[in-house]
Design an enzyme around this catalytic site. Structure first.
Site, PDB file in Angstrom:
ATOM      1  N   LYS A   1      32.946  32.317  45.533  1.00 11.00           N
ATOM      2  CA  LYS A   1      32.152  33.380  44.907  1.00 11.00           C
ATOM      3  C   LYS A   1      30.740  32.866  44.594  1.00 11.00           C
ATOM      4  CE  LYS A   1      36.249  35.604  43.054  1.00 11.00           C
ATOM      5  NZ  LYS A   1      37.175  35.782  41.937  1.00 11.00           N
TER       6      LYS A   1
ATOM      7  N   GLN B   1      37.376  34.168  35.793  1.00 13.25           N
ATOM      8  CA  GLN B   1      38.418  33.951  36.805  1.00 13.25           C
ATOM      9  C   GLN B   1      39.809  33.953  36.153  1.00 13.25           C
ATOM     10  OE1 GLN B   1      37.877  33.741  40.214  1.00 13.25           O
ATOM     11  NE2 GLN B   1      40.087  33.786  40.374  1.00 13.25           N
TER      12      GLN B   1
ATOM     13  N   ASP C   1      34.320  43.127  38.113  1.00 13.63           N
ATOM     14  CA  ASP C   1      35.693  43.100  38.646  1.00 13.63           C
ATOM     15  C   ASP C   1      36.352  44.478  38.495  1.00 13.63           C
ATOM     16  OD1 ASP C   1      36.523  40.758  39.857  1.00 13.63           O
ATOM     17  OD2 ASP C   1      36.946  39.729  37.964  1.00 13.63           O
TER      18      ASP C   1
END
Ligand code: NAD
Length: 302
Positions: free
Chosen positions: A54, A98, A121
């Site tokens: 990422k 994460q 997200d």
């Protein structure tokens, strides 16, 4: 019949090119670039590799990427404080923590603490609600289902009136995807059936699918005889079924398998996605798109 393989790597490449170009245009016109913070807690090898990818991708897009590494024994409050620091930072448009987090930290508490307007997200309840409302309410569709919809649209696979069967009802994949595909409008408008562990006759549902999405996390769950000839089969599953030595690096790597028998299904379906190299690469592309869109929302461009 030999199915057409949908190459997620190629589609990702095209999307990332578009994002890179748009980022450069926005920078030239407004003097700002998307800012993405990735917060990693601990050193779980899978999480480290996801975050590394990422970070590298965001940097290659021309984003301002800030990587935060926190120790596995950091407190929940320390993580909340870190999130709050970037909630307040105007140069940051996306915050990604994460998952999974160490057991002593309440994941929901952390997700709820992220500013919904920076939740790239799409996991915050406000964004889940926006997705359910649809239309102009949607801000950050969750990346994996958004990647699947993008993939279908870019391959011109007709969803309008199509029978879509999704195997798996998770908040991460199945439920949001069902929501996105049943919406009115172009690139959606499908008749969606969501099947799961409580479904009585999985095979009969799968057999009538024009688009069959397998997101159960069970290797070879979908049998070739459950696939309607010519159907589009999207395999989201990523199952670690063993280890092998990588020819490239000489290191041990996981052997990955999807939820379908790719070889057998390729002889029946019209379209198939491989694992790896299908849905997986789309997820990161959509994360970059959400981050760019976050800046565009702020600038009033969308
Ligand atoms: P999950 O475990 O949260 O949900 C799986 C769902 O599948 C559940 O709703 C369950 O009811 C259903 N299910 C499981 N076994 C079943 C069976 N035998 N019959 C019918 N239904 C069954 O998993 P998830 O987070 O949604 O992920 C699903 C899979 O997709 C996993 O393999 C995961 O690794 C993969 N995944 C891939 C990506 C990607 O970017 N490629 C992203 C997210 C998840």
């Amino acid at each position: 019949m030999q199915a057409e393989i949908i190459n997620g790597l190629e589609i990702r490449k095209a999307i990332l090119e578009e994002i890179k170009t748009e980022t450069a245009e926005i920078k030239a016109k407004y003097g700002v670039v998307p800012g993405l913070v990735t917060i990693l807690v601990g050193e779980n090898p899978a999480s480290v590799s996801y975050v590394t990818l990422k970070v590298k991708t965001a940097e290659s897009m021309g984003f301002n990427e800030i990587q935060v590494n926190m120790s596995a024994d950091c407190t929940e409050q320390e993580l909340l404080d870190m999130v709050e620091k970037y909630n307040k930072d105007d140069s940051v448009h996306g915050i990604l923590v994460q998952l999974p987090l160490p057991k002593h930290i309440d994941e929901n508490k952390i997700i709820y603490a992220i500013d919904p307007d920076k939740d790239v997200d799409g996991f915050h309840p406000v964004n889940v609600g926006r997705l359910c409302l649809g239309g102009e309410h949607v801000k950050f569709p969750p990346c994996t289902p958004a990647g699947i919809v993008e993939m279908l649209n870019r391959k011109n696979i007709n969803t309008n009136g199509a029978e879509v069967v999704i195997v798996g009802r998770s908040n991460l994949v199945g439920k949001p995807l069902a929501n996105m595909l049943c919406r009115k409008g172009k690139g959606a408008n499908a008749t969606v059936t969501l099947v799961h562990t409580g479904t009585k006759d999985l095979a009969s549902h799968c057999r009538r699918a024009d688009i069959l999405v397998a997101a159960a996390g069970c290797p070879d769950l979908i049998k070739p005889e459950w696939v309607k000839p010519g159907a589009c089969v999207i395999d989201v599953g990523v199952n670690r079924v063993g280890e092998k030595i990588s020819e490239k690096t000489g290191k041990k790597v996981a052997i990955l398998k999807g939820d379908t028998d790719f070889e057998a299904i390729s002889k029946i379906a019209g379209y198939v996605t491989p694992v790896p190299g299908g849905v997986g690469p789309m997820t990161i592309a959509m994360l970059m798109k959400n981050t760019l869109n976050s800046l565009k929302f702020k600038l009033g461009l969308i």
